[in-house]
Design an enzyme around this catalytic site. Structure first.
Site, short mmCIF file in Angstrom:
data_model
loop_
_atom_site.label_atom_id
_atom_site.label_comp_id
_atom_site.label_asym_id
_atom_site.label_seq_id
_atom_site.Cartn_x
_atom_site.Cartn_y
_atom_site.Cartn_z
N GLU A 63 38.71 41.79 -51.20
CA GLU A 63 37.88 42.63 -50.32
C GLU A 63 37.17 41.76 -49.28
O GLU A 63 37.09 42.11 -48.10
CB GLU A 63 36.86 43.40 -51.17
CG GLU A 63 35.82 44.17 -50.39
CD GLU A 63 34.40 43.83 -50.80
OE1 GLU A 63 33.62 43.39 -49.92
OE2 GLU A 63 34.07 43.98 -51.99
N GLU A 138 36.09 32.21 -49.64
CA GLU A 138 35.54 33.48 -50.12
C GLU A 138 35.57 33.61 -51.64
O GLU A 138 34.75 34.31 -52.22
CB GLU A 138 36.29 34.65 -49.48
CG GLU A 138 36.16 34.71 -47.97
CD GLU A 138 34.72 34.88 -47.52
OE1 GLU A 138 33.96 35.65 -48.16
OE2 GLU A 138 34.33 34.23 -46.52
#
Length: 966
Positions: A63, A138
């Site tokens: 995401e 991330e």
């Protein structure tokens, strides 16, 4: 509708004042919903079923990662570029236990189209296949600064989840779900367990995207006042037509019901100096049917409130009277395929487990046999009916919230997106069933006779966080020892390479691929204020005549400037005690029922409004919302609450304090950034220090002392509450805010006059509030794994003036300097700053793995501003992004509150327009000129950090004082 889609169904949706279309894309099978109505706050979202198969957090990491550049928008962070340069009213992405959703919203047509385009490109063609460093940044990576340094893990999601796993409440929610649904995706942590995140491989990461991010597994949603054909054509022509239909195995078997309830025992970390006494959590949990049962979905919300959620709800009250824990809460998670209901006792004694279960089940049986009191059930029913009809979601667009709710059914049945939106008919059905024993039947079938239950016991354990940290360190040490010298050197190079990539900005050509609006697309004028000064019943009324769909919004606001500082914590306590204790007319359960039956709500709160340097206005507010015919009854109930509440009910007072104690504990740590920032500002700002006394660490310390020494403090508490009540509720302190258009203020003259007659005698006014501030520079140690690092100062102390350009600087800091240094490179989940009109300013991080390094970043902030450079296009983006944050859509009650607050703070439309003009006229030269102001804030040297005990003690030179937070 567009010829590339098959219409499955079309139906009117009265609740949304529009028409709903359910479509299927012919070539790929993509599912599409269109809600066509007159709402100009348009919403698009695309979601995917993303069931996790392990605890690595791959759905969550993905995401984050797909928003780091794509085929048509190859810059490093399109998400940030959109935040900086769009008029979005919502822009985010969310990972749930079984789905991942990418929503955007905007009122500007051109802007909305750009947002849709960028998000579709991100999910279908992300840069993750060409740039493995995205996963490292991330998700997670090995961080090795030099060959002789220790290896660390770093990564945004890794650090975010360390923060999540530091919270007992978050940890308990995860254990509950796993205890009931162990053989389904809900048995795994979709967000990622920090211990498992480093098990995610690059190939596993890419494979998850290949599998699930396909149109055949997608759920596309369009809402609002638009030409849906235009968007459907674009989505087909630009994206969907390039894919074929694919069988995506994203389903799972529901959890088979248990033969008998199960018991689960786990541990959570507490500080080395914390006591383990009365720190155990108990949870009584059950699976409640399926989310496709639309009657049960709504009925159980009502039942939960009637039994556990409302003031004086019988089962909760029985647990409180038996003194099981400091607070009792309940939850009903109906956003998953098999909804989960839980009753939780917080901070109980370990030996109370048997009593906890027995009291719940005995009381449920008694109520099922004897019937739920009709007034309690009616009150719960009305509470939800008002809530659904009002549809007030605060700052969140309505279309967004409706779209997310559709996933509660659509994800599990392609033909049923609307069943939880069309509630009018369900309320009618349930109202009839109230008379037929339906809700009592639910108690038996869903709770008493349901074997699919669990009892979770979560116990405190000293040193557990240290154990976890040591296990992580040992694992990393062993890994390093397994590497050859060449492999270690390569890892050092990789660490440096990643930092170089992170420091290298996207090229001008890449950045220009994101469409940017023109300044001409922005409204130049402020939204006007709407304050009409009126008088009703001898009381000043500020009338805000906005359309409210037959709902009257009222605030009775009392100026607290003359209330002595020693009474302020008692006034804060009073906001919770009112509505929570018996009155002279009825017990607090009956009072709660009356309030829910007659109104949308009655609540008390305290707020502090800044009016200038060293000048602020504290207010105590009693507010209500109701349909117009119920206004007189609302006033009668507010009178009863204010003047007839029994403040000396010893047993009930202690129960309320237990609730406040546990809620504040959770808030101080889970919103550690807010706690640390306000605490740092309280060292020099009377405004922030006052907020400390009513909702910060200072208030927590007052509550802790009162609760732990309750018998000795009881008389002081009651006297303090009574004195605060008399000091606040005086006619000279009162001003009324009324939002609504249906009636002029005089319609409430009689009710308001009667209320005013009961106010206490006016006392002599004092000249403003006097608050003492002291620079402490505190480090507050917790058992958590991350930090919240704040520094603060007031630039007016050095002679600087406020300018609207500071709003633009805040945008630049948040998505340039702080974002790159603290989030991208440092791994903090969040980084924020603010510059107040009265000079109070701060920098703070959220779920930060670092501490001293973060203070170093703050120290160099002024240098960044001094050297700041931006071309015309970039400045335009910063201005547009700033205006977007200033122009968020508001409901009528929020519009009324905006006008009222401006009046109280002495803000004129001319001042607000000047602020907006300074934003619109901002240049890079004006930003550079703010460097000395930023330096003044940081050099003021006000520091506060909440976080990991070991990190705080290693950084003791940063602080004047170190102590445990809780």
């Amino acid at each position: 509708m567009n010829q590339n889609y098959t219409v499955i169904k079309k139906e009117p949706i009265e609740e949304l004042d529009g028409t709903g279309w359910l479509l299927r894309h012919k070539k790929t099978g993509a599912r599409v919903v269109v809600i066509s109505n007159q709402d100009d706050n348009k919403v698009f979202q695309i979601g995917f079923k993303t069931p996790p198969k392990d605890d690595t957090g791959v759905p969550h990491i993905l995401e984050h990662s797909v928003l780091c550049g794509s085929r048509e928008f190859p810059m490093k962070d399109p998400f940030v570029e959109l935040v900086k340069g769009s008029l979005n009213t919502f822009l985010n992405a969310m990972t749930y236990p079984d789905k991942t959703v990418y929503p955007v919203a905007s009122q500007n047509d051109k802007d909305f189209f750009n947002l849709v385009h960028v998000y579709l490109d991100a999910v279908f063609y992300p840069n993750i296949y060409q740039k493995p460093e995205i996963l490292k940044q991330e998700g997670w990576h090995y961080d090795l600064e030099s060959a002789d340094a220790p290896i660390h893990y770093n990564g945004v999601v890794f650090n975010e989840m360390k923060g999540v796993f530091s919270s007992p409440d978050q940890q308990l929610a995860r254990i509950i779900q796993k205890s009931l649904l162990p053989d389904t995706p809900y048995g795994f942590e979709s967000g990622g367990d920090p211990a498992a995140v480093p098990d995610l491989t690059y190939e596993g990461f890419l494979d998850f995207h290949r599998t699930y991010y396909h149109p055949s597994n997608s759920y596309i949603y369009l809402y609002g006042d638009m030409d849906p054909d235009q968007y459907l054509e674009f989505i087909h022509e630009h994206y969907l037509k390039d894919f074929g239909e694919k069988t995506v195995d994203s389903s799972w078997k529901p959890q088979a019901p248990f033969d008998k309830p199960k018991r689960v025992e786990e541990y959570y970390p507490i500080g080395e100096n914390d006591s383990e006494e009365e720190k155990t959590y108990f949870a009584y949990n059950a699976v409640i049917g399926t989310s496709l049962d639309n009657e049960l979905y709504l009925a159980f919300q009502i039942l939960n409130r009637a039994l556990f959620g409302a003031p004086g709800a019988p089962v909760k009250k029985a647990l409180q009277e038996a003194q099981i824990g400091k607070d009792i809460s309940s939850s009903y998670d109906n956003g998953i395929e098999q909804p989960v209901f839980s009753v939780v006792a917080q901070e109980a004694r370990e030996d109370q487990e048997e009593d906890f279960v027995r009291i719940i089940e005995e009381n449920l049986k008694k109520i099922a046999d004897e019937g739920i009191p009709k007034r309690s059930l009616t009150a719960a029913f009305n509470f939800y009916e008002f809530r659904y009809k009002e549809a007030n979601f605060g700052r969140f667009p309505k279309g967004l919230m409706y779209g997310l709710q559709m996933y509660d059914s659509w994800l599990y049945d392609d033909e049923k997106p609307f069943i939880h939106i069309k509630t009018n008919e369900i309320f009618e059905i349930l109202r009839k069933k109230m008379e037929e024993g339906y809700f009592e039947g639910l108690i038996r079938t869903c709770l008493l006779d349901n074997p699919h239950k669990s009892v979770v016991v979560m116990k405190p354990k000293k040193g557990l966080q240290k154990e976890k940290d040591q296990q992580e360190a040992d694992k990393l040490k062993a890994y390093k020892e397994s590497l050859s010298k060449d492999e270690i050197d390569e890892l050092v190079k990789e660490t440096k390479r990643l930092k170089e990539i992170q420091e290298t900005p996207s090229t001008k050509e890449e950045l220009e691929k994101i469409p940017v609006l023109d300044i001409e697309d922005i409204r130049k004028e402020i939204k006007p204020l709407n304050n009409q000064e009126e008088e009703a019943g001898g009381v000043k009324v500020l009338w805000h005549p906005y359309f409210t769909n037959q709902i009257c919004y009222l605030k009775l606001a009392f100026d607290m400037s003359s209330v002595p500082m020693e009474l302020v914590p008692y006034a804060s306590l009073l906001t919770e005690v009112l509505m929570g204790v018996d009155t002279e007319k009825r017990n607090y359960q009956e009072l709660g029922n009356e309030i829910s039956i007659e109104t949308g709500a009655i609540a008390a709160s305290m707020d502090v409004l800044p009016r200038g340097k060293d000048d602020f206005l504290p207010m105590f507010t009693v507010k209500t919302k109701c349909f117009y015919p119920k206004t007189q009854r609302a006033f009668e109930l507010m009178e009863e609450v204010v003047f007839e509440s029994r403040l000396d009910d010893k047993k009930r007072l202690k129960e309320i304090m237990g609730q406040i104690y546990t809620n504040l504990k959770m808030m101080l740590t889970e919103s550690g950034h807010k706690t640390a920032a306000n605490r740092a500002m309280s060292y020099f700002s009377g405004y922030a220090q006052y907020k400390e006394e009513i909702q910060g660490i200072s208030m927590f310390e007052s509550i802790k002392n009162w609760y732990e020494n309750f018998d000795e403090e009881y008389e002081n508490i009651v006297n303090g509450l009574e004195e605060a009540r008399k000091a606040i509720f005086q006619k000279q302190n009162l001003i009324v805010s009324y939002t609504g258009k249906e009636e002029k203020p005089e319609f409430m003259a009689e009710s308001l006059s009667h209320f005013a007659e009961r106010l206490y005698p006016d006392q002599e006014k004092t000249s403003g509030v006097h608050v003492a501030c002291h620079q402490r520079n505190e480090g507050f140690a917790t058992a958590g794994g991350v930090c919240y690092v704040a520094c603060a100062g007031n630039f007016m102390d050095q002679g600087f003036e406020y300018t609207g350009a500071l709003k633009v600087l805040q945008m630049i800091f948040s998505y340039e300097y702080l974002w790159i240094q603290l989030r991208v490179k440092g791994g903090a989940y969040g980084c924020m700053c603010s510059f107040g009109n009265q000079g109070d300013s701060m920098f703070v991080t959220y779920r930060d793995p670092n501490l001293t390094e973060t203070y170093d970043v703050y120290e160099h902030a002024a240098q960044f501003v001094e050297e700041f450079d931006a071309d015309e296009r970039d400045m335009k983006k910063y201005i547009i992004g700033t205006i977007s944050s200033m122009d968020m859509p508001m409901g009528p009650d929020d519009m009324g509150a905006r006008s009222f607050n401006a009046y109280l703070m002495g803000k004129t439309e001319e001042e607000l327009q000047k602020d907006r003009d300074q934003v619109l006229g901002c240049t890079k030269e004006k930003i550079r000129a703010l460097a000395p102001l930023v330096k003044a804030v940081v050099d003021a040297g006000n520091r506060c950090c909440i976080g990991n005990e070991e990190k705080i003690r290693h950084a003791e030179n940063c602080f004047g004082e170190i102590r445990n937070l809780l």
